[in-house]
Design a protein around this motif. Structure first.
Motif, mmCIF file in Angstrom:
data_model
loop_
_atom_site.group_PDB
_atom_site.id
_atom_site.type_symbol
_atom_site.label_atom_id
_atom_site.label_comp_id
_atom_site.label_asym_id
_atom_site.label_seq_id
_atom_site.Cartn_x
_atom_site.Cartn_y
_atom_site.Cartn_z
ATOM 1 N N ARG A 294 -13.847 27.609 17.999
ATOM 2 C CA ARG A 294 -14.682 26.739 17.152
ATOM 3 C C ARG A 294 -14.040 25.364 16.915
ATOM 4 O O ARG A 294 -14.097 24.810 15.823
ATOM 5 N N ALA B 162 -21.533 22.269 9.234
ATOM 6 C CA ALA B 162 -20.303 22.399 10.019
ATOM 7 C C ALA B 162 -19.396 23.467 9.421
ATOM 8 O O ALA B 162 -18.723 24.201 10.149
ATOM 9 N N ALA C 297 -20.384 20.104 18.940
ATOM 10 C CA ALA C 297 -20.448 21.196 17.960
ATOM 11 C C ALA C 297 -21.764 21.953 18.076
ATOM 12 O O ALA C 297 -21.818 23.168 17.860
ATOM 13 N N PRO D 157 -20.426 25.508 20.127
ATOM 14 C CA PRO D 157 -19.755 25.700 18.833
ATOM 15 C C PRO D 157 -18.586 26.679 18.877
ATOM 16 O O PRO D 157 -17.705 26.617 18.013
ATOM 17 N N PRO E 132 -16.768 22.443 15.708
ATOM 18 C CA PRO E 132 -17.179 22.520 14.301
ATOM 19 C C PRO E 132 -16.043 22.181 13.337
ATOM 20 O O PRO E 132 -16.259 21.491 12.329
#
Length: 240
Positions: free
Chosen positions: A200, A144, A191, A195, A203
């Motif tokens: 983002r 991640a 995620a 992503p 994530p």
């Protein structure tokens, strides 16, 4: 002549084996596409949770816990370590000394993850708590982090070493409650699938949740008590 596994392995075992295959794909792609490799590691974590759900719903096999730990070696031991080295090489190139340090950190991660998995299978599978952070959690933090854009080589290498130590520590971690495992699974999936959505977002959210569990759960997370929900058996071979 039919394969030996026909009639012996369950649906949950099939998902477990797919987790191992995802680990191999992540390893294969890490050098050319680290972000895709990170997504595959996270997808493996989703499969790792799903096999526990299927095992509780439809039953498992005698081989299930062993297959689970073996699959985790690929997906949550070797794959994240190779991912870290690949990301480091993108920045540091082939600087022998610095990349060598990253490779040693990755080797340490693999070794400690395997020790952790062996100890877990021998001592912790029937408990609602476990000593040391799960290999799945350590891998999710690394993957991640890469997806969220935290790819500074020094930070990644240092984090890999810290997580290696935490996997074999005596810090006690409770299992996730079923409702929280579901939330984590949804964030995991988003995620993986989108992503880059809204800078983002997913994530970042996954990394934040994983770090919160890492830091806070030993002292503040709910334990199983009478009248409270049963923790979900979704980490490292728990299929009761």
């Amino acid at each position: 002549m039919k394969p030996r596994f026909v009639g012996r392995l369950s649906l949950a075992d099939a998902v477990t084996v797919s987790n191992a295959a995802l680990g191999f794909l992540a390893i294969s792609l890490a050098a050319t596409n680290p972000r895709l490799a990170a997504r595959l590691v996270l997808l493996g974590a989703v499969a790792d949770g799903l096999d526990g759900v299927l095992a509780r719903r439809y039953g498992s096999s005698a081989a299930g816990p062993y297959l689970d730990s073996l699959a985790d070696v690929a997906s949550f031991s070797v794959a994240p370590a190779v991912l870290v080295v690949a990301v480091v090489r993108e920045t540091w190139g082939f600087d022998t000394l610095r990349v060598g340090v990253a490779m040693l950190a990755g080797a340490l991660f693999v070794a400690m993850a395997i020790v952790r998995l062996g100890l877990y299978t021998a001592y912790d599978t029937d408990d609602d708590v476990t000593e040391g952070i799960p290999t799945t959690l350590a891998s999710v933090i690394l993957a991640a982090g890469v997806l969220a854009g935290f790819t500074d080589p020094t930070v990644l290498v240092a984090l890999t070493v810290v997580l290696s130590g935490l996997m074999v520590s005596t810090i006690t971690y409770p299992d996730l409650l079923a409702r929280d495992a579901l939330i984590m699974g949804v964030v995991h999936t988003l995620a993986v699938l989108i992503p880059n959505f809204k800078g983002r977002t997913f994530p970042y959210a996954l990394l934040s949740l994983a770090l919160a569990y890492l830091v806070l759960s030993p002292g503040f997370y709910w334990r199983e008590t009478e009248g409270k929900p049963t923790p979900a058996k979704t980490t490292e071979g728990k299929r009761s």
